[in-house]
Scaffold this motif. Sequence first.
Motif, PDB file in Angstrom:
ATOM      1  N   PRO A   1      -6.972 -16.149  11.182  1.00 31.35           N
ATOM      2  CA  PRO A   1      -8.292 -16.298  10.556  1.00 31.35           C
ATOM      3  C   PRO A   1      -9.237 -15.192  11.019  1.00 31.35           C
ATOM      4  O   PRO A   1      -9.366 -14.926  12.212  1.00 31.35           O
ATOM      5  N   GLY A   2      -9.866 -14.536  10.053  1.00 38.69           N
ATOM      6  CA  GLY A   2     -10.739 -13.416  10.376  1.00 38.69           C
ATOM      7  C   GLY A   2     -10.018 -12.099  10.548  1.00 38.69           C
ATOM      8  O   GLY A   2     -10.649 -11.054  10.728  1.00 38.69           O
ATOM      9  N   GLY A   3      -8.671 -12.114  10.491  1.00 43.56           N
ATOM     10  CA  GLY A   3      -7.901 -10.887  10.608  1.00 43.56           C
ATOM     11  C   GLY A   3      -8.037 -10.017   9.371  1.00 43.56           C
ATOM     12  O   GLY A   3      -8.398 -10.491   8.290  1.00 43.56           O
ATOM     13  N   GLU A   4      -7.735  -8.734   9.516  1.00 48.49           N
ATOM     14  CA  GLU A   4      -7.904  -7.789   8.415  1.00 48.49           C
ATOM     15  C   GLU A   4      -6.615  -7.055   8.109  1.00 48.49           C
ATOM     16  O   GLU A   4      -5.788  -6.816   9.000  1.00 48.49           O
ATOM     17  N   ILE A   5      -6.476  -6.653   6.842  1.00 50.04           N
ATOM     18  CA  ILE A   5      -5.447  -5.707   6.447  1.00 50.04           C
ATOM     19  C   ILE A   5      -6.128  -4.406   6.079  1.00 50.04           C
ATOM     20  O   ILE A   5      -7.159  -4.402   5.383  1.00 50.04           O
ATOM     21  N   TRP A   6      -5.605  -3.299   6.610  1.00 57.63           N
ATOM     22  CA  TRP A   6      -6.054  -1.960   6.250  1.00 57.63           C
ATOM     23  C   TRP A   6      -4.880  -1.287   5.562  1.00 57.63           C
ATOM     24  O   TRP A   6      -3.860  -0.980   6.191  1.00 57.63           O
ATOM     25  N   LEU A   7      -5.001  -1.071   4.273  1.00 58.97           N
ATOM     26  CA  LEU A   7      -3.909  -0.485   3.495  1.00 58.97           C
ATOM     27  C   LEU A   7      -4.314   0.916   3.070  1.00 58.97           C
ATOM     28  O   LEU A   7      -5.320   1.106   2.401  1.00 58.97           O
ATOM     29  N   LEU A   8      -3.513   1.885   3.478  1.00 57.43           N
ATOM     30  CA  LEU A   8      -3.790   3.290   3.188  1.00 57.43           C
ATOM     31  C   LEU A   8      -3.293   3.635   1.787  1.00 57.43           C
ATOM     32  O   LEU A   8      -2.181   3.255   1.409  1.00 57.43           O
ATOM     33  N   GLN A   9      -4.103   4.364   1.041  1.00 57.04           N
ATOM     34  CA  GLN A   9      -3.698   4.747  -0.307  1.00 57.04           C
ATOM     35  C   GLN A   9      -4.021   6.214  -0.553  1.00 57.04           C
ATOM     36  O   GLN A   9      -5.093   6.698  -0.174  1.00 57.04           O
ATOM     37  N   ASN A  10      -3.080   6.901  -1.178  1.00 61.69           N
ATOM     38  CA  ASN A  10      -3.267   8.290  -1.567  1.00 61.69           C
ATOM     39  C   ASN A  10      -4.256   8.370  -2.729  1.00 61.69           C
ATOM     40  O   ASN A  10      -4.148   7.616  -3.692  1.00 61.69           O
ATOM     41  N   ARG A  11      -5.208   9.283  -2.634  1.00 65.55           N
ATOM     42  CA  ARG A  11      -6.210   9.405  -3.694  1.00 65.55           C
ATOM     43  C   ARG A  11      -5.574   9.741  -5.045  1.00 65.55           C
ATOM     44  O   ARG A  11      -6.111   9.388  -6.101  1.00 65.55           O
ATOM     45  N   GLU A  12      -4.433  10.449  -5.024  1.00 71.16           N
ATOM     46  CA  GLU A  12      -3.800  10.854  -6.274  1.00 71.16           C
ATOM     47  C   GLU A  12      -3.025   9.712  -6.922  1.00 71.16           C
ATOM     48  O   GLU A  12      -2.551   9.844  -8.046  1.00 71.16           O
ATOM     49  N   ALA A  13      -2.887   8.594  -6.216  1.00 71.00           N
ATOM     50  CA  ALA A  13      -2.069   7.498  -6.732  1.00 71.00           C
ATOM     51  C   ALA A  13      -2.841   6.558  -7.645  1.00 71.00           C
ATOM     52  O   ALA A  13      -2.256   5.638  -8.216  1.00 71.00           O
ATOM     53  N   GLY A  14      -4.153   6.757  -7.771  1.00 73.04           N
ATOM     54  CA  GLY A  14      -4.882   5.893  -8.677  1.00 73.04           C
ATOM     55  C   GLY A  14      -6.274   5.569  -8.192  1.00 73.04           C
ATOM     56  O   GLY A  14      -6.651   5.827  -7.040  1.00 73.04           O
ATOM     57  N   ASN A  15      -7.040   4.970  -9.063  1.00 74.15           N
ATOM     58  CA  ASN A  15      -8.410   4.583  -8.777  1.00 74.15           C
ATOM     59  C   ASN A  15      -8.449   3.433  -7.774  1.00 74.15           C
ATOM     60  O   ASN A  15      -7.656   2.492  -7.877  1.00 74.15           O
ATOM     61  N   PRO A  16      -9.354   3.474  -6.795  1.00 76.43           N
ATOM     62  CA  PRO A  16      -9.445   2.363  -5.839  1.00 76.43           C
ATOM     63  C   PRO A  16      -9.663   1.007  -6.494  1.00 76.43           C
ATOM     64  O   PRO A  16      -9.303  -0.023  -5.926  1.00 76.43           O
ATOM     65  N   GLN A  17     -10.260   0.998  -7.692  1.00 75.80           N
ATOM     66  CA  GLN A  17     -10.537  -0.276  -8.348  1.00 75.80           C
ATOM     67  C   GLN A  17      -9.261  -1.067  -8.623  1.00 75.80           C
ATOM     68  O   GLN A  17      -9.282  -2.300  -8.659  1.00 75.80           O
TER      69      GLN A  17
END
Length: 253
Positions: free
Chosen positions: A203-219
Amino acid sequence: MSTPAPRATPPGLLTALKLRAQRMLTACGYEVHRQRAHRATIRGLRYRADPCSVGCLPETELAATSAVQMLEAWPRSRSELAVLDLCCGIGAIGLSLFAEHGGARVRDVAFADINIFNLTSVERAVRDNGFADDWGTRLRHYLSDGLDQVPRDRLFDLVVCNPPHFPAAGDAPINTPARLASHDPSGRLQPTILSRCHQYLAPGGEIWLLQNREAGNPQWLLGLADQNAHLEPARAVRTAAGQPFYWLVARRQ
């Protein structure tokens, strides 16, 4: 009559020929770069990666540095953290967090990856950097396809994840370690991780997922995370200008 001197190959043409030869060899399953780029020092830690591993690249140091900075920005009350480095590669993100903030801040780190050679490289880095006594207690690994083989009874305060960013094109084979690291043949790995990560977060833990900018829109990623009712609304954390990636950050309710 004198013989004319042979004309030198223009530098640009020579570079183009080398790149073309490298692409041809890579298409045959032989990656030229991995034969020589399997040693690196990342944030002061030494890595001797297996030739079938990936991660001894400048981008890896950028990702590890960014993760350390994000952890340092967390409230100091967040301590004794259990961390999962998912799709860990050679383990540079998780090991950097442990080396720089182990003890009161980071209690233990687990590494998970589908590539057994990456996990071998993680073990070697643990030994080479003086953490052998922590192996099996505060440091461990899981051979896992995404989250599938991570024990369900383990809960983490932080999951950092650098997954394959690109869908595999058509019938293009995943026949080299680099393609395995960068391309997802099913196109479902990131959606699956975001739909299930709450099962592994405290509970309260986070996921940080790295994404390449060229792979698509953050939305697109934000929309996937927001479909998980167990997560608070996600946000995209931009990194320094010029860096090729951003982090999706979501917290378990």
